[in-house]
Write a protein that holds these residues in place. Sequence first.
Motif, PDB file in Angstrom:
ATOM      1  N   THR A 189       0.456  -0.980  -0.299  1.00 10.02           N
ATOM      2  CA  THR A 189      -0.062  -0.099   0.004  1.00 10.02           C
ATOM      3  C   THR A 189       0.533   1.435   0.113  1.00 10.02           C
ATOM      4  O   THR A 189       0.630   2.046   0.502  1.00 10.02           O
ATOM      5  CB  THR A 189      -1.230   0.150   1.341  1.00 10.02           C
ATOM      6  N   LEU A 194       2.758   1.095  -5.376  1.00  4.45           N
ATOM      7  CA  LEU A 194       1.357   1.937  -5.496  1.00  4.45           C
ATOM      8  C   LEU A 194       1.777   3.226  -6.802  1.00  4.45           C
ATOM      9  O   LEU A 194       0.423   3.251  -7.431  1.00  4.45           O
ATOM     10  CB  LEU A 194       0.034   2.122  -5.082  1.00  4.45           C
ATOM     11  N   ALA A 198      -0.715   6.786  -3.714  1.00  4.57           N
ATOM     12  CA  ALA A 198      -0.456   6.092  -2.506  1.00  4.57           C
ATOM     13  C   ALA A 198       0.406   7.234  -1.777  1.00  4.57           C
ATOM     14  O   ALA A 198       0.960   8.302  -1.967  1.00  4.57           O
ATOM     15  CB  ALA A 198      -0.051   4.794  -2.278  1.00  4.57           C
ATOM     16  N   MET A 205      -2.617   4.785   2.623  1.00  3.52           N
ATOM     17  CA  MET A 205      -3.524   5.062   1.266  1.00  3.52           C
ATOM     18  C   MET A 205      -3.417   7.072   1.818  1.00  3.52           C
ATOM     19  O   MET A 205      -3.767   7.661   2.662  1.00  3.52           O
ATOM     20  CB  MET A 205      -4.783   4.859   1.230  1.00  3.52           C
ATOM     21  N   GLY A 210      -6.534   6.576  -2.494  1.00  2.00           N
ATOM     22  CA  GLY A 210      -5.574   6.217  -3.580  1.00  2.00           C
ATOM     23  C   GLY A 210      -6.434   6.440  -5.462  1.00  2.00           C
ATOM     24  O   GLY A 210      -7.654   6.688  -5.155  1.00  2.00           O
ATOM     25  N   ASP A 218     -10.150   1.795   1.421  1.00  2.26           N
ATOM     26  CA  ASP A 218      -9.190   2.095   2.080  1.00  2.26           C
ATOM     27  C   ASP A 218      -8.219   0.805   1.538  1.00  2.26           C
ATOM     28  O   ASP A 218      -8.298  -0.053   1.517  1.00  2.26           O
ATOM     29  CB  ASP A 218      -8.995   1.944   3.702  1.00  2.26           C
ATOM     30  N   ALA A 219      -6.929   1.004   1.093  1.00  6.67           N
ATOM     31  CA  ALA A 219      -5.900  -0.205   0.022  1.00  6.67           C
ATOM     32  C   ALA A 219      -5.613  -0.998   2.093  1.00  6.67           C
ATOM     33  O   ALA A 219      -4.945  -2.997   1.373  1.00  6.67           O
ATOM     34  CB  ALA A 219      -5.342   0.450  -1.033  1.00  6.67           C
ATOM     35  N   SER A 220      -5.356  -0.132   2.585  1.00  6.04           N
ATOM     36  CA  SER A 220      -4.579  -1.210   3.630  1.00  6.04           C
ATOM     37  C   SER A 220      -6.064  -2.347   4.496  1.00  6.04           C
ATOM     38  O   SER A 220      -5.359  -3.151   4.932  1.00  6.04           O
ATOM     39  CB  SER A 220      -3.913   0.021   5.047  1.00  6.04           C
ATOM     40  N   PRO A 223      -4.737  -5.272   1.427  1.00  9.87           N
ATOM     41  CA  PRO A 223      -3.298  -5.183   0.382  1.00  9.87           C
ATOM     42  C   PRO A 223      -3.324  -5.570  -0.883  1.00  9.87           C
ATOM     43  O   PRO A 223      -3.143  -5.088  -1.967  1.00  9.87           O
ATOM     44  CB  PRO A 223      -2.228  -5.177   1.134  1.00  9.87           C
ATOM     45  N   ALA A 226      -6.194  -4.095  -3.465  1.00 17.73           N
ATOM     46  CA  ALA A 226      -4.809  -3.180  -3.370  1.00 17.73           C
ATOM     47  C   ALA A 226      -4.398  -3.071  -4.600  1.00 17.73           C
ATOM     48  O   ALA A 226      -4.100  -2.307  -6.314  1.00 17.73           O
ATOM     49  CB  ALA A 226      -4.774  -2.001  -2.944  1.00 17.73           C
TER      50      ALA A 226
END
Length: 298
Positions: A189, A194, A198, A205, A210, A218-220, A223, A226
Amino acid sequence: MPLQAVMIVVDNSESARNGDYQPSRIEAQSDAVNIIFDSITQSNPESSVGLMSMGGKGPEVLTTLTTERGKLLDGLYRTKKKVSGSSHLATGIQIASLALKHRQNKSQRQRIIVFVCSPVADDEKKLVSLAKKMKKGNIDIDFVLFGDLDDDDVQKKLEAFNNAVKTNENSHLVVIPPSGKLLSDQLITTPILLGEGAAGGAGGMAESGGDFGDFDFDASADPELALALRMSMDEENARQAKQAQEEAEAAKKTGLEDIQEEGENQPLLNERGEPSGSGSAGEKKDDKKDDSDKMDTS
């Protein structure tokens, strides 16, 4: 991602034995290297990745630039047996830059990704001077600073290097403190994988979620999804660019075929079986006879 030649530098110093990342920092780096390799080669199959270490007795090139995962895994296996000594950051970066100069495809963008989990002996002035040299050579440098380090000077030195080397935000410094998450999951992330969608730091993010087009999340929290979305978008952009280029070349070729030279459609022989052109031999003879008749009457 663009076409790249990437050298990954792992920290196999004595500090890599630390277990704040399970089972150890060296194993955590190994997993992260695999993720980076997948991201780079799947985004652009013509990109190549190399591997080297900067601990032990000194920096060592483990795998030259390649697109084969097996060669990279072999290099990782060998470096796990050589965990010792201290890191040699400046020397490692210099050797990595020399390895990049031997890339077969000179159109590949040069990039070095360095994992750091131990004290840095090089002074800040030396590192800043090296950073300016890398910037002049158009080499992007990414740092992954991870682990629980007692020496705060390490981050300060890397920040100074990053400020001196980055151009158009192509170089990054990512700080990943110990947590319950895997190093590779947190790395996914970050801007290193990314891109500029990011935010920097410990793998979070940006507030906008992002650059994922219509996907805003939320990419976290996921992951792997994402990374899959990012690679899918990169592949689609590459496909569209290739299609546009092919259409432009086809249109250009069609335009050239429509251009005809003067007299291209004129038959070789006229209706009397004589060569066609600006005038047949019979017509020229008649013209000559008419001219002589005119002379006699005068």
